[in-house]
Design a protein around this motif. Structure first.
Motif, mmCIF file in Angstrom:
data_model
loop_
_atom_site.group_PDB
_atom_site.id
_atom_site.type_symbol
_atom_site.label_atom_id
_atom_site.label_comp_id
_atom_site.label_asym_id
_atom_site.label_seq_id
_atom_site.Cartn_x
_atom_site.Cartn_y
_atom_site.Cartn_z
ATOM 1 N N UNK A 199 -2.067 5.854 -8.964
ATOM 2 C CA UNK A 199 -1.215 6.840 -8.289
ATOM 3 C C UNK A 199 0.052 6.194 -7.752
ATOM 4 N N UNK A 200 -0.065 4.969 -7.224
ATOM 5 C CA UNK A 200 1.102 4.249 -6.733
ATOM 6 C C UNK A 200 2.065 3.953 -7.868
ATOM 7 N N UNK A 201 1.506 3.514 -8.999
ATOM 8 C CA UNK A 201 2.353 3.189 -10.156
ATOM 9 C C UNK A 201 3.087 4.437 -10.647
ATOM 10 N N UNK A 202 2.374 5.563 -10.719
ATOM 11 C CA UNK A 202 3.005 6.798 -11.179
ATOM 12 C C UNK A 202 4.085 7.249 -10.211
ATOM 13 N N UNK A 203 3.835 7.073 -8.910
ATOM 14 C CA UNK A 203 4.854 7.444 -7.924
ATOM 15 C C UNK A 203 6.108 6.609 -8.125
ATOM 16 N N UNK A 204 5.929 5.338 -8.377
ATOM 17 C CA UNK A 204 7.088 4.471 -8.599
ATOM 18 C C UNK A 204 7.855 4.899 -9.840
ATOM 19 N N UNK A 205 7.109 5.263 -10.907
ATOM 20 C CA UNK A 205 7.764 5.726 -12.139
ATOM 21 C C UNK A 205 8.614 6.964 -11.875
ATOM 22 N N UNK A 206 8.083 7.855 -11.044
ATOM 23 C CA UNK A 206 8.760 9.126 -10.806
ATOM 24 C C UNK A 206 9.897 9.027 -9.802
ATOM 25 N N UNK A 207 9.878 8.015 -8.936
ATOM 26 C CA UNK A 207 10.808 8.010 -7.810
ATOM 27 C C UNK A 207 11.727 6.793 -7.703
ATOM 28 N N UNK A 208 11.438 5.740 -8.445
ATOM 29 C CA UNK A 208 12.259 4.532 -8.333
ATOM 30 C C UNK A 208 13.119 4.372 -9.589
ATOM 31 N N UNK A 259 0.856 -1.187 0.000
ATOM 32 C CA UNK A 259 0.000 0.000 0.000
ATOM 33 C C UNK A 259 0.892 1.237 0.000
ATOM 34 N N UNK A 260 0.370 2.332 -0.556
ATOM 35 C CA UNK A 260 1.091 3.609 -0.556
ATOM 36 C C UNK A 260 0.262 4.621 0.211
ATOM 37 N N UNK A 261 0.853 5.230 1.223
ATOM 38 C CA UNK A 261 0.171 6.196 2.078
ATOM 39 C C UNK A 261 0.871 7.546 1.964
ATOM 40 N N UNK A 282 4.723 6.970 1.805
ATOM 41 C CA UNK A 282 5.292 5.812 2.507
ATOM 42 C C UNK A 282 4.724 4.544 1.860
ATOM 43 N N UNK A 283 5.618 3.641 1.434
ATOM 44 C CA UNK A 283 5.195 2.419 0.752
ATOM 45 C C UNK A 283 5.665 1.205 1.540
ATOM 46 N N UNK A 284 4.787 0.234 1.664
ATOM 47 C CA UNK A 284 5.134 -1.005 2.340
ATOM 48 C C UNK A 284 3.915 -1.896 2.425
ATOM 49 N N UNK A 285 4.108 -3.059 3.001
ATOM 50 C CA UNK A 285 2.982 -3.962 3.228
ATOM 51 C C UNK A 285 2.274 -3.518 4.509
ATOM 52 N N UNK A 286 0.955 -3.295 4.425
ATOM 53 C CA UNK A 286 0.199 -2.857 5.593
ATOM 54 C C UNK A 286 0.095 -4.011 6.584
ATOM 55 N N UNK A 287 0.693 -3.821 7.737
ATOM 56 C CA UNK A 287 0.749 -4.883 8.744
ATOM 57 C C UNK A 287 -0.521 -4.931 9.596
ATOM 58 N N UNK A 288 -0.978 -3.734 10.006
ATOM 59 C CA UNK A 288 -2.198 -3.687 10.821
ATOM 60 C C UNK A 288 -2.736 -2.268 10.882
ATOM 61 N N UNK A 289 -4.007 -2.177 11.230
ATOM 62 C CA UNK A 289 -4.635 -0.888 11.523
ATOM 63 C C UNK A 289 -4.869 -0.881 13.026
ATOM 64 N N UNK A 290 -4.066 -0.071 13.711
ATOM 65 C CA UNK A 290 -4.036 -0.080 15.171
ATOM 66 C C UNK A 290 -4.740 1.168 15.692
ATOM 67 N N UNK A 291 -6.029 1.038 15.999
ATOM 68 C CA UNK A 291 -6.782 2.190 16.491
ATOM 69 C C UNK A 291 -6.834 3.294 15.455
ATOM 70 N N UNK A 292 -6.126 4.374 15.696
ATOM 71 C CA UNK A 292 -6.117 5.517 14.778
ATOM 72 C C UNK A 292 -4.860 5.560 13.922
ATOM 73 N N UNK A 293 -4.109 4.458 13.901
ATOM 74 C CA UNK A 293 -2.843 4.434 13.175
ATOM 75 C C UNK A 293 -2.794 3.272 12.178
#
Length: 430
Positions: A343-352, A300-302, A311-322
Motif C-alpha cells: 500500500x505504501x509503494x502504491x501510494x508513492x506511485x500515485x503521489x510522488x 512508515x505510512x499512516x 502521513x509518511x516519515x520515520x516513526x520516532x516513537x509511540x507516545x501513549x496513544x499517539x
C-alpha cells in the motif's frame, strides 16, 4: 438521474452526497443557505434554496433532516413532487414518517421509508446494513434494491412497525444504557484518563463505544429515544433490570444474582461467536500497537481513517496513544491505519513525481545485461528499468561494452543506489 437531498450539508445527508455525486446529478438544500452554497461548491454539486423546488426537479428525493423535522418536511414538499418520482427518508424511526407519506403523497409518487443503520463517519457502503420498510413495491423499489445490492449492502426488508421495535433494542436500549453509564461516571467524578492506566481490553472497547454514542448530537440521541413508540417500555425494562440486580447484591442474595446472570447469559444467543468477535477486536487493537512499536526507527505510512490523508516519515516513537513521526507529525493511534509495504509503494506511485535518469556504464563484454536489469528492477523504490543501448565503438576499450539503462525511481537516493549496484557489478559509470 436527478437526486435531491434535503439536508445535504450535514451528517448522513452530506455522507450520501459523497456516495452519489459521481454517478448521478445531485442537488442539495438546507436551512442555512450560506452554508449550503459553501458545501455544494466544496462537494461539486448543485444547491437549491427551496425544498419545494428541489422536490419538483428530482427523480429521487431523499429526506435527511433531524427526526423531529422529518414529518413537517414531508408535508411541505409532498404536493410538489415530480410525477413518477420517489421519496425516500433516512431517519431512525419509520412508523410516523410512513404514516405521513401515506397521507400526503399523491398516488403517482412512490415512497420507500428507509433506514441506513450506519452513521456519517462510515466510509464504505460495503457490508453495511440498510432497512427498507415500503408497504408497497412499485417500479422504483426494484431499482433502489438492485442499486443497494450492487454496493454489496446487507438489505433487510420488513415493516415499519417491526423495524421500530428492533431499533428500540438496537438503539434505544443501548444508547440509554451507555449514556446512563457515562452519566454515572460523571456523577462519581471519575477521571477517565486515570482509569485507562488500569484498563483491560474489554473496558477499553466499552469506553470507546460509550464515547462514540455520547459524542453524537445530543438532540439526535434524544429524539431516537423520544420518537420511538416502544421507547417507554424499553427504558422501563432496563430500569427494572438495574434495580433487580442492585437489590440482589445489597440483600447479599448471591443465588438471586447468579440466577439473573445465568438467565441473561442464556438469552445472549451464541456466546462463543460473541467471544470470537470481541477477541478479534481486541487482537486487532493489540496487533496495530505491536506493529507500530516494531516500526520505530523505520519509514512508515499512516493513513488517517477519516480524512484519508497519508502521513509518511520515520516513526520516532509511540507516545501513549499517539504515534510521532520524525517530521513532527503526531497522530492519535485510534484514528490511523498502518499501510503495509504494498500500500505504501502504491501510494508513492500515485503521489510522488518520479525521478528519471539515463545511466551509461562500461562493463566487460562477458556480462549478461538481463541479470543486471533484473537486479535493478528488484531494488527498493525503483519503478522501471529499460536497457536502451549496448555500444562498442572506437572509444570503448577492447573486451568492454557500454550499457545504457533508462531508470525511473521514487527518489534521487534510489537512482544513486542503482549507480552503486552497477559499480558493484564491476562497471564504470561514463
Amino acid at each position: 438521474m436527478k437526486i435531491g437531498i434535503i439536508g445535504g450539508t450535514d451528517g448522513l445527508g452530506k455522507t450520501l452526497v459523497y456516495y452519489f455525486r459521481d454517478e448521478f446529478d445531485v442537488s442539495i438544500s438546507a436551512r442555512d443557505h450560506e452554508k449550503g452554497y459553501k458545501v455544494a461548491e466544496e462537494l461539486n454539486v448543485n444547491y437549491i434554496e427551496s425544498n419545494k423546488q428541489l422536490a419538483a426537479i428530482s427523480n429521487i428525493l431523499i429526506i435527511s433532516v433531524p427526526i423531529h423535522h422529518t414529518q413537517s418536511v414531508i408535508r411541505e414538499v409532498a404536493p410538489f413532487m415530480k410525477k413518477g418520482s420517489v421519496m425516500i427518508d433516512v431517519t431512525s424511526v419509520k412508523e410516523e414518517p410512513l404514516k405521513t407519506m401515506e397521507e400526503c403523497l399523491p398516488d403517482n409518487v412512490e415512497y420507500i421509508p428507509t433506514h441506513p443503520v450506519f452513521g456519517p463517519r462510515t466510509t464504505e457502503l460495503d457490508n453495511q446494513v440498510i432497512v427498507l420498510t415500503a408497504p408497497k413495491k412499485g417500479k422504483w423499489y426494484k431499482k433502489v434494491y438492485d442499486y443497494l445490492s450492487g454496493k454489496n449492502m446487507r438489505i433487510i426488508e420488513t415493516t415499519a412497525q417491526h423495524h421500530d421495535y428492533m431499533m428500540s433494542v438496537v438503539q434505544v436500549l443501548t444508547h440509554f444504557s451507555f449514556i446512563s453509564t457515562a452519566s454515572a461516571m460523571e456523577k462519581l467524578k471519575v477521571d477517565i484518563t486515570e482509569t485507562e492506566d488500569y484498563e483491560s481490553p474489554i473496558y477499553n472497547l466499552m469506553i470507546d463505544m460509550i464515547a462514540r454514542i455520547v459524542s453524537q448530537t445530543p438532540y439526535l440521541t434524544y429524539y431516537i429515544q423520544s420518537m420511538n413508540n416502544n421507547g417507554s417500555k424499553i427504558r422501563n425494562a432496563f430500569t427494572d433490570a438495574v434495580i433487580e440486580l442492585r437489590d440482589a447484591i445489597e440483600a447479599e442474595d448471591d443465588e438471586k444474582f447468579v440466577e439473573l446472570a445465568i438467565e441473561a447469559t442464556k438469552n445472549m444467543g451464541d456466546i462463543q461467536n460473541a467471544l470470537g468477535r470481541s477477541d478479534k477486536a481486541i487482537n486487532a487493537l493489540n496487533h496495530e500497537f505491536n506493529l507500530l512499536t516494531e516500526s520505530i526507527g523505520h519509514e512508515i505510512a499512516l493513513e488517517h481513517i477519516y480524512s484519508g490523508k497519508v502521513h509518511i516519515g520515520v516513526l520516532e516513537k509511540v507516545d501513549g496513544k499517539y504515534a510521532v513521526l520524525d517530521n513532527g507529525t503526531r497522530l492519535r493511534i485510534a484514528n490511523i491505519k498502518v499501510l503495509n509495504e504494498e500500500e505504501l509503494y502504491q501510494w508513492k506511485l500515485d503521489n510522488i513525481k518520479q525521478k528519471h535518469e539515463s545511466i551509461s556504464c562500461l562493463f566487460p563484454d562477458t556480462v549478461t545485461p538481463n541479470i543486471i536489469v533484473e537486479t535493478i528492477e528488484n531494488m527498493a523504490d525503483i519503478t522501471e528499468v529499460i536497457l536502451t543501448d549496448i555500444y562498442k565503438g572506437p572509444q570503448i576499450s577492447e573486451g568492454y561494452e557500454s550499457l545504457t539503462f533508462d531508470v525511473k525511481g521514487l527518489s534521487k537516493e534510489a537512482i544513486n543506489n542503482v549507480k552503486k549496484v552497477l559499480t558493484g557489478f564491476g562497471g564504470v559509470i561514463r
